[in-house]
Design a protein around this motif. Structure first.
Motif, mmCIF file in Angstrom:
data_model
loop_
_atom_site.group_PDB
_atom_site.id
_atom_site.type_symbol
_atom_site.label_atom_id
_atom_site.label_comp_id
_atom_site.label_asym_id
_atom_site.label_seq_id
_atom_site.Cartn_x
_atom_site.Cartn_y
_atom_site.Cartn_z
ATOM 1 N N GLY A 23 34.424 37.326 36.750
ATOM 2 C CA GLY A 23 33.957 38.551 37.388
ATOM 3 C C GLY A 23 34.371 38.577 38.831
ATOM 4 O O GLY A 23 35.328 37.904 39.238
ATOM 5 N N GLU A 24 33.615 39.339 39.622
ATOM 6 C CA GLU A 24 33.896 39.427 41.055
ATOM 7 C C GLU A 24 32.627 39.774 41.801
ATOM 8 O O GLU A 24 31.677 40.320 41.243
ATOM 9 N N GLU A 37 35.313 43.336 51.183
ATOM 10 C CA GLU A 37 35.965 42.145 50.626
ATOM 11 C C GLU A 37 35.548 41.945 49.176
ATOM 12 O O GLU A 37 34.388 42.173 48.821
ATOM 13 N N LYS A 38 36.516 41.500 48.369
ATOM 14 C CA LYS A 38 36.252 41.165 46.976
ATOM 15 C C LYS A 38 36.712 39.739 46.729
ATOM 16 O O LYS A 38 37.763 39.317 47.232
ATOM 17 N N GLU A 98 23.976 39.534 52.718
ATOM 18 C CA GLU A 98 25.005 40.531 52.433
ATOM 19 C C GLU A 98 24.634 41.417 51.252
ATOM 20 O O GLU A 98 24.234 40.947 50.194
ATOM 21 N N ARG A 99 24.794 42.726 51.459
ATOM 22 C CA ARG A 99 24.664 43.678 50.356
ATOM 23 C C ARG A 99 25.942 43.566 49.541
ATOM 24 O O ARG A 99 27.044 43.532 50.107
ATOM 25 N N HIS A 100 25.805 43.501 48.206
ATOM 26 C CA HIS A 100 26.996 43.291 47.398
ATOM 27 C C HIS A 100 26.841 43.830 45.981
ATOM 28 O O HIS A 100 25.743 44.089 45.514
ATOM 29 N N TRP A 101 27.988 43.998 45.346
ATOM 30 C CA TRP A 101 28.066 44.305 43.925
ATOM 31 C C TRP A 101 28.490 43.031 43.220
ATOM 32 O O TRP A 101 29.441 42.365 43.643
ATOM 33 N N LEU A 102 27.807 42.712 42.149
ATOM 34 C CA LEU A 102 28.194 41.585 41.307
ATOM 35 C C LEU A 102 28.642 42.169 39.975
ATOM 36 O O LEU A 102 27.869 42.863 39.302
#
Length: 136
Positions: free
Chosen positions: A68-69, A77-78, A93-97
């Motif tokens: 995944g990423e 950034e990815k 950090e706010r992020h998408w998983l």
């Protein structure tokens, strides 16, 4: 000494499933264990994405399977995730998983989780206090 087997946690209250169905967390150590951190064996289900913002916790994650990423929202950034990759959210950090295939992640939280947490509408785990535990 604390010894726990993953197979003994599956199907018990120690196995927590996200309301949105994107992950399943087997919570191996929790705040009540007195270690100063919590320790989780978590599945991020393939084909899902989860918005996360741990405003109240620091987390380190080690991927031991799947792909995944993680996308850091503020910077764009990815980073690819696969077996052998670790990331630490040391700045809230706010992020998408995102999981392209089911990922197995080993996670550590500080402060430790109680085991009741799920992400709220802002992607945050609430900071549950001893008073909250007493009221439950």
């Amino acid at each position: 000494m604390i010894v726990r087997k993953l197979e003994d946690l599956i199907g018990t209250e120690a196995e927590v499933k996200a309301d949105k169905g994107t992950w399943t967390s087997r919570r191996m150590l929790l705040r009540k264990d007195g270690m100063g951190f919590s320790f989780h064996d978590t599945l991020i289900h393939g084909g899902t994405e989860t918005y996360i913002h741990y405003a109240n916790h620091l987390e380190a994650v080690y991927c031991v399977g799947g792909k995944g990423e993680i996308e850091v929202i503020d910077s764009g950034e990815k980073f690819e995730l696969h077996d052998g990759v670790m990331y630490a959210l040391n700045g809230h950090e706010r992020h998408w998983l995102r999981a392209t295939e089911t990922m197995r992640m080993i996670c550590v939280f500080n402060p430790p989780l109680t085991g009741k947490e799920d992400h709220d509408e802002n992607g945050v785990y609430p900071l549950i206090t001893d008073e909250d535990d007493a009221a439950a």
